[in-house]
Design a protein around this motif. Structure first.
Motif, short mmCIF file in Angstrom:
data_model
loop_
_atom_site.label_atom_id
_atom_site.label_comp_id
_atom_site.label_asym_id
_atom_site.label_seq_id
_atom_site.Cartn_x
_atom_site.Cartn_y
_atom_site.Cartn_z
N LEU A 125 1.40 -1.31 -0.31
CA LEU A 125 -0.44 -0.59 -0.23
C LEU A 125 0.98 1.15 -0.25
N PHE A 126 2.37 0.92 0.97
CA PHE A 126 2.85 2.20 0.37
C PHE A 126 3.23 2.92 -0.41
N TRP A 130 2.53 6.24 -3.39
CA TRP A 130 3.48 6.89 -4.20
C TRP A 130 3.20 6.72 -5.71
N LEU A 131 2.85 5.17 -6.31
CA LEU A 131 2.46 5.14 -7.85
C LEU A 131 0.81 6.27 -8.05
N ILE A 132 -0.01 6.20 -7.29
CA ILE A 132 -1.85 7.02 -7.01
C ILE A 132 -0.86 8.80 -7.30
N ALA A 185 0.45 6.91 1.00
CA ALA A 185 1.75 6.79 1.48
C ALA A 185 2.36 6.40 3.18
N PHE A 186 1.46 7.90 3.94
CA PHE A 186 1.79 7.70 4.61
C PHE A 186 1.35 7.48 5.88
N TRP A 187 0.41 7.09 5.98
CA TRP A 187 0.16 5.75 7.22
C TRP A 187 -0.08 4.51 6.34
N ALA A 188 0.87 3.96 5.14
CA ALA A 188 0.36 2.74 5.62
C ALA A 188 2.13 2.12 5.63
N THR A 189 1.83 1.96 6.34
CA THR A 189 3.55 1.83 7.10
C THR A 189 3.00 0.66 8.50
#
Length: 243
Positions: A125-126, A130-132, A185-189
């Motif tokens: 998801l991260f 970024w791809l989106i 990107a910021f939350w999926a970690t």
């Protein structure tokens, strides 16, 4: 000669943007780059929180003020119109590089996925986020968004037309897919530290406030009834949410 200098200036600004964008992936994801969101000497909690909020505020103020029509009108009354977008891109990128450089880590764990399956999903998801972001820029006009079209047209003695209102692909799902990509990107970690959480919370609040109360207001004024209809039909950032 002046047009050649502006063209070189715009290319340099775009190259710096590329560095800042690619570094952001490593910075937020703790990947490859020398300084990440969780690396470095950890200071006191108070110092870290205050420093990081100031850094993000510098970026937010620069990003919001320079995006307003009044600032653009002031800038183009002094400098070439062809430079305006490149200057915005350049200063936004430099503000990001400042964040990376001076960011203070807070490594207290908020969550950590031990299972490989959830970890792999979050990592996927991260990168999807970024791809989106990247694909969304091409679904409107990537080269215009980052000032390249303007400097090229200026070099060729052509006028750059006003940006065309487009609702292609992701823009049929949400009005601001670039911001959706950033949020994912910021939350999926798989590993969320307190410093990363602070970064995610502050940037999320900024995104929603800036989009709803600044950018959307400007778009309604510029585009008019067509954008108001678009607002009624398509959610702002969260897909399938209430419009």
């Amino acid at each position: 000669m002046k047009k050649s200098i502006i063209f070189i200036y715009g290319i340099v600004a775009y190259c710096i943007f590329l560095v800042a964008f690619l570094y952001a992936i490593g910075f937020v994801g703790n990947l490859l780059v020398p300084k990440t969101i969780d690396s470095g000497v950890e200071p006191t909690l108070l110092k870290a929180v205050l420093t990081n909020i100031i850094l993000l505020s510098v970026f937010a103020l620069q990003h919001s003020i320079m995006a307003r029509p009044k600032f653009k009108a002031w800038f183009t009354s002094i400098f070439s119109k062809a430079m305006e977008r490149s200057t915005y891109v350049l200063l936004s990128s430099l503000a990001l590089l400042l964040v990376y450089w001076q960011w203070q880590p807070i490594t207290t764990l908020v969550w950590q996925t031990e299972n490989t399956v959830p970890s792999s999903i979050l990592t996927g998801l991260f990168f999807l986020g970024w791809l989106i972001v990247l694909l969304s820029t091409f679904m409107i006009n990537h080269f215009e968004l980052f000032g390249l079209a303007q400097i090229y047209n200026n070099l060729k003695n052509r006028q750059t037309a006003n940006p065309k209102f487009q609702t292609n692909y992701f823009y049929k799902l949400v009005r601001h897919p670039i911001m959706l990509g950033f949020l994912i990107a910021f939350w999926a970690t798989p590993v969320m530290t307190l410093g990363h959480l602070l970064f995610s919370i502050v940037t999320t609040l900024y995104i929603f406030v800036a989009v709803k109360f600044l950018e959307e207001r400007d778009l309604r004024k510029i585009i008019g009834e067509e954008y108001e209809t678009y607002q009624k039909e398509v959610p702002m950032i969260i897909p399938f949410a209430k419009k």
